[in-house]
Design an enzyme around this catalytic site. Structure first.
Site, PDB file in Angstrom:
ATOM      1  N   TYR A 185     -15.096 -47.834  51.181  1.00 20.12           N
ATOM      2  CA  TYR A 185     -14.782 -46.442  50.854  1.00 20.12           C
ATOM      3  C   TYR A 185     -14.699 -46.244  49.344  1.00 20.12           C
ATOM      4  CZ  TYR A 185     -12.555 -41.861  51.471  1.00 20.12           C
ATOM      5  OH  TYR A 185     -12.251 -40.510  51.463  1.00 20.12           O
ATOM      6  N   TYR A 223     -20.180 -37.115  50.256  1.00 23.67           N
ATOM      7  CA  TYR A 223     -18.771 -37.264  50.599  1.00 23.67           C
ATOM      8  C   TYR A 223     -18.517 -36.499  51.890  1.00 23.67           C
ATOM      9  CZ  TYR A 223     -13.681 -37.377  50.262  1.00 23.67           C
ATOM     10  OH  TYR A 223     -12.357 -37.590  50.508  1.00 23.67           O
TER      11      TYR A 223
END
Length: 395
Positions: free
Chosen positions: A297, A347
């Protein structure tokens, strides 16, 4: 169906919209598109879905709305997380647990947002938005705001500075992460940012919150992803090569009760991985060395460095060299963020990293395919003290 562990479940379908800065449609419409695409990918009718899981911070389309929009015959399981990217993997785990325990037969985890044209994370009004969600306690904003920490970039910049002070990490190390992600995104048709990036490009980008430049920060994106989970036995008979969910982990340090300032509590620049990693690998029956790739991440470049160390792929302070030496490249020791990650693909709050892992394990990632990929790690949570993770396998 009988009771089983996570490894009795599989990802049978994935779906996604285009990733852009202006979708021109509602968050609900984006979610519907992605879920329809995931069902089509698996080769099942949308009406066979009987469970939905999602997450978000004031900008998602909730499961009840989607169940109606999809025209589902029944909804045997649902969950709506009021949470951020730290639960991107947890949403998939929740779907898998529902299937494994017989609560539902076909559960879709999805995330949809207009993160560029709608609610911009870290944009104007961010702190006020967060303080009204009950995600933060009433105490936190008054301490954060008064010392100038009003958005995630400023918060993570503090964590990165601590790592720099303790281990000698440099902006060149951060740049190496950004450049690796961009190099991979150039081979990904889904990616928002495919233009090549070199060190000069990185250094020419403006400061956002030192030590972060613009290119240290993830994209702001409109779009949606959906991950369809069913039993392994059923997935074997569907359209795509199934991807087994070998293990999952959700949690972190006891000091992770809050979202922002509690992350400053540790002395060693550690993240949630220190709490979760050993159990995650043990339950999957694999080792770190077995991993063929990792989707870490990457809300900020520093988050990747912290996780690479704390999941145990290198020692503390050595993650920068890992990237600078090319060991995170597609032909490297551990290919990382093979689709470009949140920094260069999009994103979609981390769920797009799960989609990329599925592509790799199916062997259909095109020019960015990791050869003979059989096992992969996906994480969610950045450098914070709470997060989630998955180990996925091709068989």
């Amino acid at each position: 169906m009988g009771m089983g562990g996570l490894n009795s479940t599989a990802i049978a379908g994935v779906g996604y919209t285009d990733y852009s800065r202006n979708s021109g449609r509602s968050v609900e419409r984006l979610a519907l598109e992605a879920i329809h695409a995931a069902a089509a990918d698996a080769g099942i009718a949308v009406s066979e879905i009987d469970g939905l899981v999602t997450y978000g911070l004031c900008d998602t389309s909730y499961t009840g709305v989607l169940a109606t929009g999809l025209g589902l015959k029944e909804l045997n399981y649902f969950a709506d997380y009021s949470a951020g990217g730290n639960v991107a993997c947890a949403a998939v785990i929740q779907a898998a647990m529902a299937v494994a325990t017989g609560q539902a037969k076909c559960v879709v985890a999805y995330r949809a947002l207009n993160g560029a044209s709608g609610i911009r994370y870290g944009g104007s009004g961010w702190s006020e938005l967060m303080s009204t969600t009950s995600l933060l306690s009433d105490a936190e904003p008054q301490f954060l705001d008064t010392c100038g920490i009003t958005m995630p970039a400023q918060h993570y910049a503090m964590l990165a500075r601590r790592h720099m002070a303790k281990y000698g990490t440099t902006n060149e190390d951060l740049a190496a992460v950004a450049m690796a992600c961009r190099e991979h995104a150039a081979k990904n048709p889904r990616a928002q940012m495919r233009k090549p990036m070199n060190l000069a490009d990185y250094e020419a980008s403006p400061w956002i919150a030192e030590p972060f430049r613009l290119l240290d920060c993830c994209l702001q994106s409109d779009g949606a992803c959906a991950v369809l989970v069913t039993s392994w036995d059923r997935a074997k008979d569907l359209r795509q090569r199934p991807v087994r969910i070998l293990s999952g982990a959700v949690g972190g340090s006891p000091r992770a009760r809050g979202v922002m300032w509690t992350n400053f509590a540790g002395e060693h620049a550690e993240c949630f991985a220190t709490e979760l990693a050993d159990g995650l690998f043990q339950r999957a029956g694999v080792t770190r060395g077995d991993m063929d790739f990792a989707q870490l991440y990457d809300c900020f470049t520093y988050s990747v460095l912290a996780q690479l160390e704390d999941f145990g792929f290198c020692k503390k302070g050595e993650s920068g060299a890992f990237f600078r030496e090319g060991r995170a490249g597609l032909q490297g020791q551990l290919p990382i963020n093979t689709g470009g990650g949140l920094l260069s693909e999009a994103y979609i709050h981390g769920l797009n990293c799960v989609v990329e892992a599925v592509d790799q394990l199916r062997g259909n990632a095109g020019d960015r395919q990791v050869s003979d990929a059989e096992l992969g790690l996906v994480t969610a949570g950045g450098a914070a003290h709470s997060g989630s993770a998955l180990i996925l396998g091709a068989q």
